[in-house]
Scaffold this active site. Sequence first.
Site, PDB file in Angstrom:
ATOM      1  N   PHE A 146       0.858  -1.192   0.000  1.00 14.22           N
ATOM      2  CA  PHE A 146       0.000   0.000   0.000  1.00 14.22           C
ATOM      3  C   PHE A 146       0.888   1.233   0.000  1.00 14.22           C
ATOM      4  O   PHE A 146       1.647   1.462   0.935  1.00 14.22           O
ATOM      5  CB  PHE A 146      -0.955   0.059   1.197  1.00 14.22           C
ATOM      6  CG  PHE A 146      -1.825   1.300   1.135  1.00 14.22           C
ATOM      7  CD1 PHE A 146      -2.985   1.300   0.373  1.00 14.22           C
ATOM      8  CD2 PHE A 146      -1.449   2.467   1.762  1.00 14.22           C
ATOM      9  CE1 PHE A 146      -3.764   2.451   0.253  1.00 14.22           C
ATOM     10  CE2 PHE A 146      -2.220   3.633   1.647  1.00 14.22           C
ATOM     11  CZ  PHE A 146      -3.375   3.619   0.896  1.00 14.22           C
ATOM     12  N   ASP A 233       9.302   3.235   2.024  1.00  9.38           N
ATOM     13  CA  ASP A 233       8.086   3.995   2.303  1.00  9.38           C
ATOM     14  C   ASP A 233       7.800   3.871   3.794  1.00  9.38           C
ATOM     15  O   ASP A 233       7.239   2.882   4.248  1.00  9.38           O
ATOM     16  CB  ASP A 233       6.916   3.463   1.460  1.00  9.38           C
ATOM     17  CG  ASP A 233       5.609   4.227   1.745  1.00  9.38           C
ATOM     18  OD1 ASP A 233       5.566   4.999   2.723  1.00  9.38           O
ATOM     19  OD2 ASP A 233       4.641   4.026   0.987  1.00  9.38           O
ATOM     20  N   LYS A 274       2.385  11.411   7.042  1.00 10.85           N
ATOM     21  CA  LYS A 274       1.589  11.206   8.255  1.00 10.85           C
ATOM     22  C   LYS A 274       2.150  11.926   9.486  1.00 10.85           C
ATOM     23  O   LYS A 274       1.995  13.120   9.611  1.00 10.85           O
ATOM     24  CB  LYS A 274       1.387   9.706   8.486  1.00 10.85           C
ATOM     25  CG  LYS A 274       0.552   9.079   7.350  1.00 10.85           C
ATOM     26  CD  LYS A 274      -0.104   7.777   7.675  1.00 10.85           C
ATOM     27  CE  LYS A 274      -1.125   7.418   6.606  1.00 10.85           C
ATOM     28  NZ  LYS A 274      -0.785   6.274   5.769  1.00 10.85           N
TER      29      LYS A 274
HETATM   30  C1  LIG Z   1      -0.937   6.287   4.260  1.00  7.31           C
HETATM   31  C2  LIG Z   1       0.147   5.759   3.450  1.00  7.31           C
HETATM   32  C3  LIG Z   1       0.487   6.323   2.202  1.00  7.31           C
HETATM   33  C4  LIG Z   1      -0.335   7.410   1.561  1.00  7.31           C
HETATM   34  O1  LIG Z   1      -0.399   8.578   2.306  1.00  7.31           O
HETATM   35  P1  LIG Z   1      -1.548   9.649   1.978  1.00  7.31           P
HETATM   36  O2  LIG Z   1      -1.173  10.834   2.831  1.00  7.31           O
HETATM   37  O3  LIG Z   1      -2.849   9.035   2.381  1.00  7.31           O
HETATM   38  O4  LIG Z   1      -1.485   9.935   0.526  1.00  7.31           O
HETATM   39  C5  LIG Z   1       1.586   5.827   1.531  1.00  7.31           C
HETATM   40  N1  LIG Z   1       2.304   4.813   2.028  1.00  7.31           N
HETATM   41  C6  LIG Z   1       2.007   4.231   3.210  1.00  7.31           C
HETATM   42  C7  LIG Z   1       2.862   3.111   3.711  1.00  7.31           C
HETATM   43  C8  LIG Z   1       0.913   4.673   3.956  1.00  7.31           C
HETATM   44  O5  LIG Z   1       0.595   4.081   5.111  1.00  7.31           O
END
Ligand SMILES: *Cc1c(COP(=O)(O)O)cnc(C)c1O
Length: 426
Positions: A146, A233, A274
Amino acid sequence: MLMTQQSLSQEAIDLENKYGAHNYHPLPVVLNRGEGVYVWDVDGKKYYDFLSAYSAVNQGHCHPTIVGAMTKQAKTLTLTSRAFHNDILGKFEKYVADYFKFDKVLPMNTGAEAVETALKICRRWAYEVKGIEENKAEIVVCNNNFHGRTTTIISFSNDPVARSNFGPYTNGFIKVEYDNLNALKEVLSSNKNVAGFLVEPIQGEAGVFVPSENYLREAKALCKKHNVLFIADEVQTGIARTGRLLATCGNCSCPNKDCSGTPDVKPDILILGKAISGGAYPVSAVLANDAIMKVITPGSHGSTFGGNPIAAAVAMAALDVVIDERLAENAFKLGAIFRAELNKYIAKSTICKGVRGKGLLNAILINDDEESDTAWNICMKLRDNGLLAKPTHGNIIRFAPPLVMTKEQLLDCVSIITTTLKEFEV
Ligand SMILES: *Cc1c(COP(=O)(O)O)cnc(C)c1O
């Protein structure tokens, strides 16, 4: 009185249903206030927040340091765009670069934008540094990843709900099994056009899958061997969530002494989002050293709001809080207690099959299939009992409270969770 209150929450839900696109299916609770580890609904009922806005609110709701920095900056200067300089962007960039020990940072707003940015940097690097033939670069990703919701990102998702009928899809991605070094080794050694490997250090949305102990280190070593960029990520796992400043924690200024021993897992490109703002404002960032970041030139990438003055002020305050309140250490300690306490319960449970996670990013596995509504019903009961969490993938419940929690509060939460699970034992 109760009638009025109930109709208030129903009214809020009805408005969303009538006027908002139905791209989410929220738990039926209507919140109007948050402080620290707590949120309150419109009836004044208090809950422990066990989602933290998908790990954005690691520093707790409405942290006074973060809110203070935000309101001060909001009254001074909010946005200049990057057409002009301002007096805070450079300070923010130095702060973040020093904090995570990279040469440079490229600020964006959302996690998905930061992932897109990393992919663009990786492709440019492939052509301009590594020397891959034009338009031939491939980026390796993992099954069940994700990384966000843009057209390119969903192109390499294998979740039919996120993907279907959004084609045509973006090319240039190869999927391998997560936590499988042989699969990675095979694709890297058989394909000269691989430019990068994009990976979540723990797969959060997929259900908090923690890879084997040496997976990230070995994956990084394989990437290095094949001159492939290791792109982490850490939008969800970063900023102390997993008991370290970063889940790939390497040569960074983490307050947790326990994590200084793994500089070999340091990513070539680090993606944050985040909790870099403590959930107060959309802030994301991509970090890399000069040899990689130099491929970004004026006009080649940008964002009107990326790194704006409010974002800069908020992010510096939010990262200060992580250090000042030793949140990585707290997440590390409380996470161990949480899993130990739940394991005691699980040993004699039939409804709950297990708990897994790192730091305060955890999930329990419900003993029912993905299509059942047991996990949803458990979350409804948890809500009634004063704790908010949401199922992911039908039979998994993620638990990710703010990291400012105390041990007493955590034990209180464990008791709410086990009491609730008891109601579902057969
Ligand atoms: C939440 C998330 C995203 C996307 O972030 P948004 O601010 O919702 O676009 C990307 N990668 C990971 C691992 C996430 O948990």
